[in-house]
Design a protein around this motif. Structure first.
Motif, PDB file in Angstrom:
ATOM      1  N   MET A   1       0.830  -1.209   0.000  1.00  0.00           N
ATOM      2  CA  MET A   1       0.000   0.000   0.000  1.00  0.00           C
ATOM      3  C   MET A   1       0.858   1.250   0.000  1.00  0.00           C
ATOM      4  SD  MET A   1      -3.170  -0.825   2.431  1.00  0.00           S
ATOM      5  CE  MET A   1      -2.431  -2.257   3.184  1.00  0.00           C
ATOM      6  N   ALA A   2       0.234   2.377  -0.326  1.00  0.00           N
ATOM      7  CA  ALA A   2       1.069   3.566  -0.505  1.00  0.00           C
ATOM      8  C   ALA A   2       0.249   4.835  -0.418  1.00  0.00           C
ATOM      9  CB  ALA A   2       1.735   3.505  -1.866  1.00  0.00           C
ATOM     10  N   GLU A   3       0.923   5.891   0.037  1.00  0.00           N
ATOM     11  CA  GLU A   3       0.294   7.206  -0.075  1.00  0.00           C
ATOM     12  C   GLU A   3       0.720   7.808  -1.410  1.00  0.00           C
ATOM     13  OE1 GLU A   3       1.820   9.482   3.235  1.00  0.00           O
ATOM     14  OE2 GLU A   3       3.679   9.854   2.151  1.00  0.00           O
ATOM     15  N   VAL A   4      -0.032   8.830  -1.833  1.00  0.00           N
ATOM     16  CA  VAL A   4       0.299   9.521  -3.077  1.00  0.00           C
ATOM     17  C   VAL A   4       0.395  11.007  -2.756  1.00  0.00           C
ATOM     18  CG1 VAL A   4      -0.512  10.102  -5.408  1.00  0.00           C
ATOM     19  CG2 VAL A   4      -0.892   7.804  -4.494  1.00  0.00           C
ATOM     20  N   ARG A   5       1.480  11.625  -3.197  1.00  0.00           N
ATOM     21  CA  ARG A   5       1.639  13.064  -2.920  1.00  0.00           C
ATOM     22  C   ARG A   5       1.958  13.844  -4.187  1.00  0.00           C
ATOM     23  NH1 ARG A   5       5.913  14.663   0.628  1.00  0.00           N
ATOM     24  NH2 ARG A   5       6.732  12.547   0.402  1.00  0.00           N
ATOM     25  N   LEU A   6       1.231  14.933  -4.369  1.00  0.00           N
ATOM     26  CA  LEU A   6       1.545  15.873  -5.440  1.00  0.00           C
ATOM     27  C   LEU A   6       2.067  17.137  -4.778  1.00  0.00           C
ATOM     28  CD1 LEU A   6      -0.621  13.944  -6.738  1.00  0.00           C
ATOM     29  CD2 LEU A   6      -1.164  15.816  -8.258  1.00  0.00           C
ATOM     30  N   VAL A   7       3.238  17.601  -5.206  1.00  0.00           N
ATOM     31  CA  VAL A   7       3.840  18.788  -4.605  1.00  0.00           C
ATOM     32  C   VAL A   7       4.053  19.848  -5.692  1.00  0.00           C
ATOM     33  CG1 VAL A   7       5.791  19.663  -3.247  1.00  0.00           C
ATOM     34  CG2 VAL A   7       5.025  17.300  -2.931  1.00  0.00           C
ATOM     35  N   ASN A   8       3.314  20.945  -5.573  1.00  0.00           N
ATOM     36  CA  ASN A   8       3.418  22.068  -6.522  1.00  0.00           C
ATOM     37  C   ASN A   8       3.418  21.593  -7.976  1.00  0.00           C
ATOM     38  OD1 ASN A   8       5.617  23.072  -4.063  1.00  0.00           O
ATOM     39  ND2 ASN A   8       3.736  24.203  -4.459  1.00  0.00           N
ATOM     40  N   VAL A 155      -6.556  -7.795  -9.532  1.00  0.00           N
ATOM     41  CA  VAL A 155      -5.845  -9.071  -9.491  1.00  0.00           C
ATOM     42  C   VAL A 155      -4.332  -8.893  -9.296  1.00  0.00           C
ATOM     43  CG1 VAL A 155      -5.383  -9.405 -11.961  1.00  0.00           C
ATOM     44  CG2 VAL A 155      -5.955 -11.373 -10.529  1.00  0.00           C
ATOM     45  N   ARG A 156      -3.829  -7.746  -9.746  1.00  0.00           N
ATOM     46  CA  ARG A 156      -2.386  -7.512  -9.638  1.00  0.00           C
ATOM     47  C   ARG A 156      -1.965  -7.083  -8.243  1.00  0.00           C
ATOM     48  NH1 ARG A 156      -1.557  -3.000 -13.398  1.00  0.00           N
ATOM     49  NH2 ARG A 156      -0.022  -2.599 -11.795  1.00  0.00           N
ATOM     50  N   LYS A 157      -2.935  -6.822  -7.380  1.00  0.00           N
ATOM     51  CA  LYS A 157      -2.655  -6.281  -6.045  1.00  0.00           C
ATOM     52  C   LYS A 157      -1.752  -5.055  -6.134  1.00  0.00           C
ATOM     53  CE  LYS A 157      -3.293 -10.699  -3.764  1.00  0.00           C
ATOM     54  NZ  LYS A 157      -2.712 -11.803  -3.042  1.00  0.00           N
ATOM     55  N   PRO A 158      -2.198  -4.025  -6.847  1.00  0.00           N
ATOM     56  CA  PRO A 158      -1.373  -2.832  -6.985  1.00  0.00           C
ATOM     57  C   PRO A 158      -1.353  -2.038  -5.686  1.00  0.00           C
ATOM     58  CG  PRO A 158      -3.533  -2.391  -7.851  1.00  0.00           C
ATOM     59  CD  PRO A 158      -3.540  -3.840  -7.426  1.00  0.00           C
ATOM     60  N   HIS A 159      -0.440  -1.081  -5.595  1.00  0.00           N
ATOM     61  CA  HIS A 159      -0.397  -0.205  -4.428  1.00  0.00           C
ATOM     62  C   HIS A 159      -1.437   0.885  -4.488  1.00  0.00           C
ATOM     63  CE1 HIS A 159       3.846  -1.605  -3.351  1.00  0.00           C
ATOM     64  NE2 HIS A 159       2.976  -2.066  -2.479  1.00  0.00           N
ATOM     65  N   VAL A 160      -1.818   1.261  -5.717  1.00  0.00           N
ATOM     66  CA  VAL A 160      -2.766   2.362  -5.892  1.00  0.00           C
ATOM     67  C   VAL A 160      -3.721   2.040  -7.040  1.00  0.00           C
ATOM     68  CG1 VAL A 160      -2.993   4.825  -6.431  1.00  0.00           C
ATOM     69  CG2 VAL A 160      -0.997   4.035  -5.137  1.00  0.00           C
ATOM     70  N   PHE A 161      -5.030   2.325  -6.813  1.00  0.00           N
ATOM     71  CA  PHE A 161      -6.013   2.271  -7.900  1.00  0.00           C
ATOM     72  C   PHE A 161      -6.274   3.683  -8.388  1.00  0.00           C
ATOM     73  CE2 PHE A 161      -8.176  -1.514  -5.762  1.00  0.00           C
ATOM     74  CZ  PHE A 161      -7.615  -2.419  -6.655  1.00  0.00           C
ATOM     75  N   LEU A 162      -6.302   3.837  -9.706  1.00  0.00           N
ATOM     76  CA  LEU A 162      -6.709   5.116 -10.297  1.00  0.00           C
ATOM     77  C   LEU A 162      -7.948   4.836 -11.133  1.00  0.00           C
ATOM     78  CD1 LEU A 162      -3.211   6.399 -11.467  1.00  0.00           C
ATOM     79  CD2 LEU A 162      -4.382   6.874  -9.307  1.00  0.00           C
TER      80      LEU A 162
END
Ligand code: ATP
Length: 372
Positions: A1-8, A155-162
């Protein structure tokens, strides 16, 4: 799992700026909605997170990994970002069975056959597709196809869904059902999810938090309750809620009223205090109130003429069965009330309308920023 960050983060298409200085922190396991009108930059933001688009400026992190930073020349391609995408048009492979469609991303990654079999069956079970594994996409309903597309992402067990408006091709009834299913599934899997929609009902019902975007600019990030009850500005206040919030020009008087020219309403002491602190006494402001916070005086408990009550003309009534949307006017000042269905109001009649003064909003006139 993962966080997602957008910076400027900025995205420029030639002279046109599609995304302006976006700062967004999606927490690990969170269901974050990107909400805004058509063309506001939602899809572009999602495409930058996925790696289908490169930002013009700024940094994007997935987990601890910096995946895009044009100044440092860093750009990680989509396949190495450990994300899975689901789009509005979920292109399934028509000649493949449901099983093979779901298995495909694992085959590409050369996962051993037994493991593929185990994971496809697990996902099919989760999505109620077990009976359909041998069918081809053309033998499925729209909702079933959408679930196959989801299965292929999961099925791929990704860290992030978009997800970009993944439910918009479904009919209204199925959409409501899939909304709940998707939300449940996301909680069950605990995968960080970023979901684009222009549908505020979808946003309010599914999101842990909502990022409201307008014209490429992030307006507010908050829980559904926060963006509804404490909108940061007139854009958010007007975009979320149906029928939309009433906005009326008003002047704050020395003696603590909101003066609309045709009538006045008495502000509460703590509201006057805030307006004093902000130097807005004697100034013009935008007064906001949601239609459901206006009452037919017949049903109101606290009513004081000249303080929270005014006599208004009923112009038009839209009967929605469970409620009545009533178009009201006092001279040139017009507003909507959402009345309960028992209300006996009639078009062309004058009625007393009560404003719930605890629920009002005040915005700065020029900037539209919320004072409260
Ligand atoms: P919608 O809900 O209609 O899909 P959106 O909020 O997802 O809208 P985007 O697709 O992100 O909007 O587009 C944002 C703006 O950037 C739009 O004005 C669009 O025309 C513009 N845009 C998007 N992609 C490009 C491109 N490749 N070249 C030029 N302009 C683009």
């Amino acid at each position: 799992m993962a966080e997602v960050r957008l910076v400027n983060v900025w995205k420029q298409f030639g002279d046109f700026t599609a995304v302006k200085d976006m700062n967004l922190h999606v927490k690990d396991g969170e269901f974050m909605i990107l909400l805004g009108p058509s063309g506001c930059g939602k899809t572009t933001t999602l495409r930058m997170i996925s790696g289908l688009e490169e930002p013009t400026k700024g940094q994007i992190y997935i987990g601890d990994k910096l995946v895009a930073d044009p100044e440092k020349g860093i750009f990680v391609p989509p396949k190495d970002r450990d994300i899975a995408m689901v789009f509005q048009s979920y292109a399934l492979y028509p000649h493949m069975t449901v099983y093979d469609n779901i298995a495909f991303p694992l085959k590409l990654r050369k996962v051993p056959k037994e493991e593929i079999d185990e994971r496809v069956k697990e996902v099919a079970e989760m999505l109620g597709l077990t009976e359909l594994l041998k069918r081809k996409p053309r033998e499925l309903s729209g909702g079933q196809r959408q679930r196959v597309a989801l299965g292929r992402a999961i099925v791929r067990k990704p860290h992030v869904f978009l997800m970009d408006e993944p439910l918009s091709n479904l009919d209204a009834k199925l959409r409501v059902k899939m909304r709940a299913e998707l939300k449940r599934l996301q909680k069950q899997l605990g995968v960080t999810t970023i979901y684009v929609t222009h549908d505020q009902v979808e946003a309010m019902t599914m999101g842990d938090r909502i990022a409201v975007i307008n014209a490429g600019v992030l307006q507010q990030v908050g829980t559904p309750e926060e963006v509804y009850d404490k909108p940061a500005n007139t854009f958010v206040a007007g975009f979320i809620g149906s029928p939309p919030m009433n906005f009326m020009d008003a002047t704050v008087t020395e003696d603590g009223y909101a003066d609309f020219g045709e009538f006045r309403l008495k502000l509460l002491p703590d509201q006057v205090e805030v307006l004093e602190e902000r130097n807005l006494i004697g100034k013009e402001v935008i007064f906001g109130i949601r239609p459901e916070d206006l009452y037919d005086a017949m049903f109101a408990q606290v009513k004081v003429p000249g303080e929270n009550m005014v006599t208004a003309m009923v112009e038009i009534i839209e009967n929605l069965g469970n409620e009545k949307i009533v178009h009201l006017s006092v001279g040139d000042v017009t507003f909507l009330g959402s009345f309960r269905s028992e209300s006996k109001v009639e078009e062309g009649q004058e009625i007393d309308v009560v404003f719930d003064m605890r629920k009002i909003h005040i915005f700065e006139k020029g900037t539209g920023k919320a004072v409260f």
